[in-house]
Design a protein around this motif. Structure first.
Motif, PDB file in Angstrom:
ATOM      1  N   ALA A 122      73.888 -30.414 112.605  1.00  0.00           N
ATOM      2  CA  ALA A 122      75.276 -30.050 112.305  1.00  0.00           C
ATOM      3  C   ALA A 122      75.426 -28.537 112.380  1.00  0.00           C
ATOM      4  O   ALA A 122      74.664 -27.791 111.764  1.00  0.00           O
ATOM      5  CB  ALA A 122      75.661 -30.550 110.913  1.00  0.00           C
ATOM      6  N   ILE A 123      76.387 -28.089 113.141  1.00  0.00           N
ATOM      7  CA  ILE A 123      76.710 -26.669 113.223  1.00  0.00           C
ATOM      8  C   ILE A 123      78.167 -26.558 113.646  1.00  0.00           C
ATOM      9  O   ILE A 123      78.661 -27.373 114.439  1.00  0.00           O
ATOM     10  CB  ILE A 123      75.776 -25.930 114.210  1.00  0.00           C
ATOM     11  CG1 ILE A 123      76.005 -24.406 114.141  1.00  0.00           C
ATOM     12  CG2 ILE A 123      75.937 -26.450 115.624  1.00  0.00           C
ATOM     13  CD1 ILE A 123      74.966 -23.603 114.916  1.00  0.00           C
ATOM     14  N   GLY A 124      78.870 -25.604 113.090  1.00  0.00           N
ATOM     15  CA  GLY A 124      80.272 -25.415 113.426  1.00  0.00           C
ATOM     16  C   GLY A 124      80.533 -23.982 113.834  1.00  0.00           C
ATOM     17  O   GLY A 124      79.898 -23.050 113.318  1.00  0.00           O
ATOM     18  N   LEU A 125      81.453 -23.784 114.757  1.00  0.00           N
ATOM     19  CA  LEU A 125      81.765 -22.456 115.246  1.00  0.00           C
ATOM     20  C   LEU A 125      82.933 -21.866 114.461  1.00  0.00           C
ATOM     21  O   LEU A 125      84.046 -22.402 114.491  1.00  0.00           O
ATOM     22  CB  LEU A 125      82.113 -22.497 116.734  1.00  0.00           C
ATOM     23  CG  LEU A 125      82.164 -21.136 117.426  1.00  0.00           C
ATOM     24  CD1 LEU A 125      80.768 -20.547 117.547  1.00  0.00           C
ATOM     25  CD2 LEU A 125      82.805 -21.265 118.814  1.00  0.00           C
ATOM     26  N   GLY A 139      82.291 -30.733 115.363  1.00  0.00           N
ATOM     27  CA  GLY A 139      82.527 -31.458 116.604  1.00  0.00           C
ATOM     28  C   GLY A 139      81.515 -31.042 117.654  1.00  0.00           C
ATOM     29  O   GLY A 139      81.536 -29.903 118.130  1.00  0.00           O
ATOM     30  N   ILE A 140      80.610 -31.927 117.997  1.00  0.00           N
ATOM     31  CA  ILE A 140      79.554 -31.659 118.971  1.00  0.00           C
ATOM     32  C   ILE A 140      79.649 -32.694 120.088  1.00  0.00           C
ATOM     33  O   ILE A 140      79.660 -33.910 119.827  1.00  0.00           O
ATOM     34  CB  ILE A 140      78.162 -31.721 118.310  1.00  0.00           C
ATOM     35  CG1 ILE A 140      78.073 -30.711 117.153  1.00  0.00           C
ATOM     36  CG2 ILE A 140      77.075 -31.461 119.339  1.00  0.00           C
ATOM     37  CD1 ILE A 140      78.158 -29.257 117.577  1.00  0.00           C
ATOM     38  N   ASN A 141      79.696 -32.233 121.330  1.00  0.00           N
ATOM     39  CA  ASN A 141      79.864 -33.122 122.479  1.00  0.00           C
ATOM     40  C   ASN A 141      78.535 -33.760 122.877  1.00  0.00           C
ATOM     41  O   ASN A 141      78.018 -33.549 123.980  1.00  0.00           O
ATOM     42  CB  ASN A 141      80.468 -32.352 123.651  1.00  0.00           C
ATOM     43  CG  ASN A 141      81.821 -31.752 123.319  1.00  0.00           C
ATOM     44  OD1 ASN A 141      82.720 -32.456 122.854  1.00  0.00           O
ATOM     45  ND2 ASN A 141      81.971 -30.452 123.530  1.00  0.00           N
ATOM     46  N   THR A 142      77.980 -34.551 121.984  1.00  0.00           N
ATOM     47  CA  THR A 142      76.670 -35.166 122.248  1.00  0.00           C
ATOM     48  C   THR A 142      76.735 -36.179 123.378  1.00  0.00           C
ATOM     49  O   THR A 142      75.711 -36.462 124.020  1.00  0.00           O
ATOM     50  CB  THR A 142      76.149 -35.854 120.980  1.00  0.00           C
ATOM     51  OG1 THR A 142      77.119 -36.808 120.521  1.00  0.00           O
ATOM     52  CG2 THR A 142      75.894 -34.844 119.874  1.00  0.00           C
ATOM     53  N   THR A 173      78.278 -25.051 122.740  1.00  0.00           N
ATOM     54  CA  THR A 173      79.591 -24.560 122.346  1.00  0.00           C
ATOM     55  C   THR A 173      79.720 -24.568 120.824  1.00  0.00           C
ATOM     56  O   THR A 173      80.545 -23.849 120.267  1.00  0.00           O
ATOM     57  CB  THR A 173      80.715 -25.423 122.938  1.00  0.00           C
ATOM     58  OG1 THR A 173      80.637 -26.742 122.372  1.00  0.00           O
ATOM     59  CG2 THR A 173      80.583 -25.514 124.450  1.00  0.00           C
ATOM     60  N   TYR A 174      78.956 -25.445 120.162  1.00  0.00           N
ATOM     61  CA  TYR A 174      79.044 -25.638 118.710  1.00  0.00           C
ATOM     62  C   TYR A 174      80.476 -25.962 118.286  1.00  0.00           C
ATOM     63  O   TYR A 174      80.910 -25.620 117.179  1.00  0.00           O
ATOM     64  CB  TYR A 174      78.530 -24.405 117.957  1.00  0.00           C
ATOM     65  CG  TYR A 174      77.176 -23.935 118.405  1.00  0.00           C
ATOM     66  CD1 TYR A 174      76.131 -24.828 118.584  1.00  0.00           C
ATOM     67  CD2 TYR A 174      76.934 -22.590 118.675  1.00  0.00           C
ATOM     68  CE1 TYR A 174      74.875 -24.417 119.000  1.00  0.00           C
ATOM     69  CE2 TYR A 174      75.672 -22.163 119.094  1.00  0.00           C
ATOM     70  CZ  TYR A 174      74.654 -23.082 119.259  1.00  0.00           C
ATOM     71  OH  TYR A 174      73.416 -22.664 119.686  1.00  0.00           O
ATOM     72  N   ASP A 175      81.201 -26.632 119.176  1.00  0.00           N
ATOM     73  CA  ASP A 175      82.640 -26.768 119.010  1.00  0.00           C
ATOM     74  C   ASP A 175      83.105 -27.958 119.855  1.00  0.00           C
ATOM     75  O   ASP A 175      82.546 -28.208 120.927  1.00  0.00           O
ATOM     76  CB  ASP A 175      83.306 -25.468 119.500  1.00  0.00           C
ATOM     77  CG  ASP A 175      84.772 -25.381 119.154  1.00  0.00           C
ATOM     78  OD1 ASP A 175      85.092 -24.748 118.125  1.00  0.00           O
ATOM     79  OD2 ASP A 175      85.596 -25.928 119.907  1.00  0.00           O
TER      80      ASP A 175
END
Length: 800
Positions: free
Chosen positions: A267-270, A297-300, A348-350
């Protein structure tokens, strides 16, 4: 993995019981009932209760003239520690930030900052054999003890121990069968089981086997992919060993450790550039405590293999011979590891889809690149590496009972790391580059002496001369050898004969002679003082050929230290140390953009002075029933000489640019870029813990125990600019349980029960979709890694 309704109920139940643990501890302080101590204080600094090998020779923790925090298996269990990251919270002078889940360890020992990698700063060892790679997931279920050795350890342990070392001592069999099985369930569907068994096979031959299975669901919902959670973790670890003792003078062993980690995306957020609040007229930045992230929101779904996959096999073999029973000992140790690691990260962390090239133009006009896949962003990357390592060490030492003792030896290692073609991709800017193949050969000669001047005073000296040969090979590949024809037919300008990369070979040799001198004075059996001078180094290396700085120099750290260890004044143990360090050519990292790809590189920032005081102890409050445990660290770390080009942009703007590049040679720019007086990143000035341990015998052989630990860390800065910072952190862990004299132990626990939300990681980054700054640069943004949420659970174990 999805949290069930039963999991939610179980978390609520565990919260209630964990709260009872604190009440039980408080009640114990009021009742003052008497009972025997079950050994909760035999962890860090517990006098002569623990034998350590911090100097690769057996010594009591009280005797060794070095700052060492040692945790035996009972103490690890008492502190509910799952890994070394947990133990760092109870170790003075040791901090770990986990900004990228269980990958990219960032240990900080005594203020020696670490941004993106751990090799070279704090070394980790298994029974003295180097352990290469990230260590945050190394399981502690079936080990004998962990020794955290602070200050430069290069004279003894060698490469990669600039500011400290961690030695994990594996369990050995005894003459009797011994075993343990343990299981844990908790909220977020935590499921964990471990087992170990050891004992004799026949005369002079013993065995040890162990296993641990661990799974936990992610704690955060992924807003970019429906139904997915971020931060789930899974580990499978197996150990086995064969031990030979054919005579009293000869012993040998061979051990195998297998570990497989399979984690989802962390989990990481920009924190986007719109939050920036300072230097808005030049290159904007964020000043103050960063914002906690509440959504992620991560585009996994656009990654080949999201998260972390790590598969490692490690072997350690050793033989020791007491030559003819004379006390002179010859020993040899060999280690081998084979590590495969695959990491898929949405950089992007986004949830926004970032592209370097405008999608409307991708595949057209001058954006028509060979083998260009317009559907794939270059930010969505999966990389694979394979690392193989061999280590060899031979030693010869004199009898430990002699008043003059010596030891000599030689060490050799080969460490090779290469990129894997399996995870190369085509994206909007064309084929990905294959990572460099790096090989490091280390050869070292070492020795040490100890002389008992009197029965109370001992002087020691150690010296290591090492040679590091570093070789980086930049590989190339043919597109048609990696991607099949059917796939190439779907991309722009398919060209199977395209050669990707520019072949290059770079090599360098780094030499260092590293001393340590110690004085140990024991005026009384329960009181000792020591003084130490030591040097540590971290050899230099190469960045990628596209980086602004293609090479970075070796780091050097000089340490002056004094300390005291005692069991006087009513303490079970009290350890105090003070140190002053001169840190030269400190290596940190920065980001850059080359060929439309964002990457990081290592750079020497200058010179840093570090001063500090460390304190740890245990004090009985009510006999052996209620005890107070505590640690405290004060770190005064200051950069004395160094520059940060971004600082010049903030203060003087485009006046420090020539074209698009920063030019510190322009008038006043180098002075403006100075970061002298700033604190190194990730270094908290104050850290400490306060813990209560209650233990009381009940009826029929049962014992009731409880514990509470308050863990504090003051704010740290994200980078050398000293603008964005984490804020102060305070966590509370609780435990309550019962045990019997037959080895059964049942406990409920709560971790971070107060719900502290202070970020565990801050990454200075870029906001690519945002408008450029007045200086023409990408706007700054910050990747924020959240703290783990409150966790509760039940653990049952049985030893026999």
């Amino acid at each position: 993995m999805r949290r069930t309704g039963f999991s939610a109920y179980r978390g609520t139940l565990a919260l209630s019981v964990a709260a009872m643990a604190l009440a039980g501890t408080t009640a114990a302080a009021q009742t003052g009932a008497g009972a025997a101590d079950a050994g909760a204080g035999t962890g860090a600094g517990s006098g002569d209760a623990i034998i350590v090998t911090a100097r690769k020779q057996a010594e009591t923790l009280f005797e060794v003239p070095i700052a060492v925090s040692a945790f035996n298996s009972a103490s690890i269990q008492d502190k509910m520690a799952q890994d070394i990251t947990d133990l760092a919270e109870f170790t003075p002078g040791f901090q770990i930030q986990e900004a990228f889940g269980r990958d990219g360890d960032r240990p900080v020992m005594r203020g020696a900052s670490n941004i993106l990698f751990s090799d070279g700063k704090v070394g980790i060892f298994l029974d003295g054999a180097p352990y290469f790679g990230d260590f945050s997931s190394l399981d502690l279920a079936n080990i004998e003890r962990v020794e955290v050795i602070k200050g430069p350890q290069s004279a003894v342990f060698g490469r990669g121990t600039l500011s400290g070392a961690i030695n994990v001592v594996l369990r050995r069999p005894t003459s009797e069968f011994e075993g343990r099985i343990a299981g844990t369930i908790g909220n977020f569907d935590r499921r964990e089981i471990s087992a170990s068994l050891s004992g004799p096979i026949t005369g002079g031959i013993g065995f040890q086997v162990g296993a641990k299975l661990f799974d936990i669901d992610g704690q955060w919902r992924n807003a970019a992919v429906a139904g997915e959670r971020l931060g789930d973790q899974s580990t499978r670890q197996y150990t086995a060993g064969l031990f030979l003792d054919p005579t009293e003078d000869l012993s040998a062993s061979v051990r195998w450790l297998h570990q497989k980690d399979d984690d989802g995306h962390f989990a990481i957020g920009l924190q986007q550039s719109g939050a920036n609040n300072c230097y808005l007229a030049t290159r904007s930045y964020y000043c103050g405590v960063v914002q906690p992230m509440n959504s992620f929101g991560i585009n996994t779904d656009r990654l080949v293999r999201p998260g972390l996959y790590r598969n490692a096999d490690r072997f350690i073999g050793d033989i020791s011979w007491d030559i003819g029973g004379s006390g002179y000992e010859a020993s040899f140790q060999a280690g081998y590891s084979d590590l495969v690691e695959v990491i898929g990260v949405d950089q992007t962390y986004d949830p926004r889809g970032f592209y370097f090239l405008p999608q409307a133009m991708c595949g057209q006009s001058f954006y028509a690149l060979p083998n260009q896949d317009c559907r794939k962003s270059s930010f969505e990357a999966t990389t694979g590496t394979r690392r193989k390592t061999q280590t060899y060490e031979g030693r010869l030492s004199s009898p430990v009972t002699d008043p003059f003792r010596w030891r000599v030896g030689m060490f050799h290692s080969i460490d090779k790391q290469r990129g894997m073609r399996d995870y190369l991709e085509l994206n909007e800017v064309g084929p990905e580059l294959l990572d460099d193949t790096r090989r490091v050969r280390n050869l070292a000669f070492f020795g040490g002496i100890d002389f008992d001047v009197t029965s109370e005073l001992t002087i020691g000296a150690e010296l290591r001369h090492q040679i590091d040969k570093v070789r980086n090979v930049t590989p190339t590949y043919r597109v048609g050898d990696v991607f099949d024809a059917a796939y190439l037919a779907t991309v722009t300008l398919p060209n199977p004969n395209q050669t990707v990369g520019v072949a290059a070979t770079r090599s360098a040799t780094f030499k260092a002679t590293l001393p340590r001198i110690t004085i140990n004075w024991k005026p009384q059996p329960d009181l000792s003082f020591y003084a130490q001078y030591s040097q540590g180094n971290s050899p230099g290396g190469f960045n990628k050929v596209t980086a602004p700085e293609p090479i970075y120099d070796e780091e050097k750290l000089i340490n002056y230290e004094i300390g005291m260890k005692t069991a006087k004044f009513g303490f079970d143990y009290l350890n105090v140390s003070a140190f002053w360090q001169d840190y030269k050519n400190q290596v940190l990292t920065n980001t850059y953009v080359a060929n439309n790809v964002v990457d990081s590189y290592s750079v020497n920032i200058g010179r840093t002075r570090i001063r500090g005081v460390e304190l740890e102890g245990q004090l009985p409050l009510v006999g052996r029933i209620l005890k107070l445990q505590f640690t405290y660290t004060f770190l005064d770390a200051e950069i004395r000489k160094g520059v940060e080009p971004e600082r010049a942009l903030q203060l003087l703007g485009t006046a420090c640019k020539t074209g698009t590049a920063i030019n510190l040679d322009r008038p006043g720019c180098r002075e403006a870029a100075s970061i002298a007086g700033n604190r190194p990143p990730l270094v908290a000035k104050h850290t400490g813990t306060v813990g209560l341990r209650f233990e009381h015998e009940a009826a029929n052989g049962w014992t009731v125990f409880s514990g509470a630990d308050l863990i504090y860390r003051s704010s740290y800065f994200a980078q050398t600019l000293n603008l964005a910072r984490s804020g102060n952190s305070t966590k509370l862990n609780l435990q309550l349980g019962v045990s019997d004299e037959r080895g059964l132990r049942i406990s409920v626990y709560g971790r971070n029960v107060l719900g502290d939300e202070t970020p565990v990681g801050i990454l200075r980054y870029l906001d690519f979709p945002a408008a450029r700054t007045p200086t023409g640069d990408y706007a700054r943004a910050f990747g924020i890694t959240p703290a783990r949420k409150p966790e509760y659970g039940l653990t049952v174990s049985k030893s026999f």
